[in-house]
Enzyme design. Structure first.
Site, PDB file in Angstrom:
ATOM      1  CG  ASN A  68      40.198  30.418  45.409  1.00 40.59           C
ATOM      2  OD1 ASN A  68      40.706  29.520  46.081  1.00 40.59           O
ATOM      3  ND2 ASN A  68      40.907  31.441  44.912  1.00 40.59           N
ATOM      4  CG  LEU A  72      46.637  24.010  48.470  1.00 41.95           C
ATOM      5  CD1 LEU A  72      46.487  24.420  49.920  1.00 41.95           C
ATOM      6  CD2 LEU A  72      48.103  23.907  48.148  1.00 41.95           C
ATOM      7  CG  ASN A 126      51.204  28.479  45.918  1.00 43.71           C
ATOM      8  OD1 ASN A 126      51.315  29.603  46.408  1.00 43.71           O
ATOM      9  ND2 ASN A 126      50.032  27.914  45.682  1.00 43.71           N
ATOM     10  CB  CYS A 129      48.144  28.643  49.112  1.00 44.29           C
ATOM     11  SG  CYS A 129      46.416  28.146  49.278  1.00 44.29           S
ATOM     12  N   GLY A 216      40.230  38.212  40.052  1.00 43.16           N
ATOM     13  CA  GLY A 216      39.392  38.841  39.025  1.00 43.16           C
ATOM     14  C   GLY A 216      39.633  40.345  38.959  1.00 43.16           C
ATOM     15  N   GLY A 264      43.891  34.203  34.730  1.00 42.61           N
ATOM     16  CA  GLY A 264      43.333  33.286  35.728  1.00 42.61           C
ATOM     17  C   GLY A 264      41.832  33.228  35.663  1.00 42.61           C
TER      18      GLY A 264
HETATM   19  O1  RRO Z   1      43.801  25.871  46.261  1.00 44.29           O
HETATM   20  C1  RRO Z   1      43.564  27.031  46.671  1.00 44.29           C
HETATM   21  O2  RRO Z   1      42.686  27.267  47.493  1.00 44.29           O
HETATM   22  C2  RRO Z   1      44.340  28.189  46.219  1.00 44.29           C
HETATM   23  C3  RRO Z   1      45.707  28.192  46.032  1.00 44.29           C
HETATM   24 BR1  RRO Z   1      46.747  26.660  46.193  1.00 44.29          BR
HETATM   25  C4  RRO Z   1      46.374  29.406  45.711  1.00 44.29           C
HETATM   26  O3  RRO Z   1      47.594  29.504  45.560  1.00 44.29           O
HETATM   27  N1  RRO Z   1      45.600  30.514  45.597  1.00 44.29           N
HETATM   28  C5  RRO Z   1      44.278  30.504  45.766  1.00 44.29           C
HETATM   29  O4  RRO Z   1      43.631  31.542  45.652  1.00 44.29           O
HETATM   30  N2  RRO Z   1      43.655  29.332  46.073  1.00 44.29           N
END
Ligand code: RRO
Length: 306
Positions: A68, A72, A126, A129, A216, A264
């Site tokens: 991903n 944020l 967090n 990220c 995953g 998750g």
């Molecule tokens: O929003 C994201 O892209 C994101 C966050 Br904040 C995170 O803590 N971990 C992640 O894999 N994506």
């Protein structure tokens, strides 16, 4: 059971950003409240200012998970307090708000604001990220993490959970720093940095953000090893996560040293995965033939190596 003062009906919660409880409530109505799949709800990350998130595409599927690059997207502190918090406060489980700042001052502002709210049971910081433009990951460095926890610890009496990154030399060093400076718990793993190329344009990254975070089943073995390493170094509770798809996977993380397990990526496939995994977990000791004593050996091996 209890996670640093937060009462939980069972040990399965969600990983931040992987279950949109507000959208799920719109889709499933009050049935969601009656059958809420997690023992606590961890919100998507909130920042001080609103954010659009990263340019698309934001997801790439892998043979065993996904990458991903969400970036944020969120309404910012004011928007969250006005629109999201009242809805999330209606959930039948404790609310843990995940916050992120680009400076210590921003994190302090978020912790102060949420620390004052009765709807909020705890905060997850967090520091991990992988999808920010600056590439800065506060939680990659024990000293940075210590300074952050020092700065925000006096601002709230609510439990502070520090979410660790796997993208650093020693998550256990960072966990130890967080504990020494007043964190109530740590959670791990956030996603592992990864990338994928466009299938028809050689050399061009698929994700709009260039790179992203791998989650995953692909990361499950990494999560197990890192949870065990962190457990060998800290006494505070651990929220373990990474590729959990079944009660057995949750059980393995508990044996590695986690106290609570977060689900998750599996929730994208099955929104009720959390509830299913909680039930499967209760069935394991009775029918697996595995005793806690047998598998605790793995923790001893890691402790010996650390
Ligand atoms: O929003 C994201 O892209 C994101 C966050 Br904040 C995170 O803590 N971990 C992640 O894999 N994506």
């Amino acid at each position: 059971m209890n996670l640093c003062g937060i009462e939980l009906a069972h040990p399965i919660i969600n990983a931040s950003g992987t279950f949109d409880a507000i959208a799920a409530r719109r889709a499933f109505g009050d049935a969601l409240l009656a059958r809420f799949p997690f023992a606590a709800f961890v919100s998507k990350t909130v920042t001080v200012e609103p954010r659009q998130g990263n340019p698309p595409p934001r997801l790439w599927e892998l043979p065993a998970g996904m990458i991903n690059s969400i970036g944020l997207p969120n309404k910012g502190l004011e928007g969250y307090l006005a629109y999201d918090l009242p809805e999330l406060a209606q959930l039948p489980v404790p609310l843990i708000v995940n916050v992120m700042g680009f400076t210590r001052e921003q994190v302090a502002k978020l912790v102060t604001a949420f620390g004052e709210r009765d709807e909020v049971a705890g905060l997850e910081l967090n520091v991990s990220c992988p999808n920010v433009e600056t590439g800065l990951i506060m939680g990659a460095d024990p000293a940075e993490t210590a300074a952050l926890v020092d700065a925000v610890r006096p601002l709230t009496t609510k439990p502070l959970i520090v979410k660790l990154t796997p993208n650093c030399t020693s998550p256990a060093d960072v966990a130890a720093a967080a504990e020494a400076h007043g964190a109530d718990a740590v959670s791990l793993v956030n996603t592992l940095r990864g990338m994928a190329f466009h299938p028809r344009r050689a050399g061009q990254p698929w994700l709009g953000g260039g790179t992203g975070g791998v989650s995953g089943p692909a990361v499950r073995a990494v999560a197990l090893a890192q949870v065990a390493e962190v457990r060998a170094r800290v006494g505070i509770p651990i929220v373990g996560m990474g590729g959990v798809q079944s009660g057995r996977h949750a059980y393995d993380l508990l044996q590695a040293g986690a106290d609570v397990v977060a689900v998750g990526t599996e929730s994208f496939r099955d929104p009720l995965a959390g509830a299913r995994i909680a039930v499967e977990l209760t069935e394991i000791p009775a029918n697996s033939g595995i005793s806690g004593a047998d598998s605790r050996g793995c923790r001893e091996v890691i402790a010996h190596k650390a």
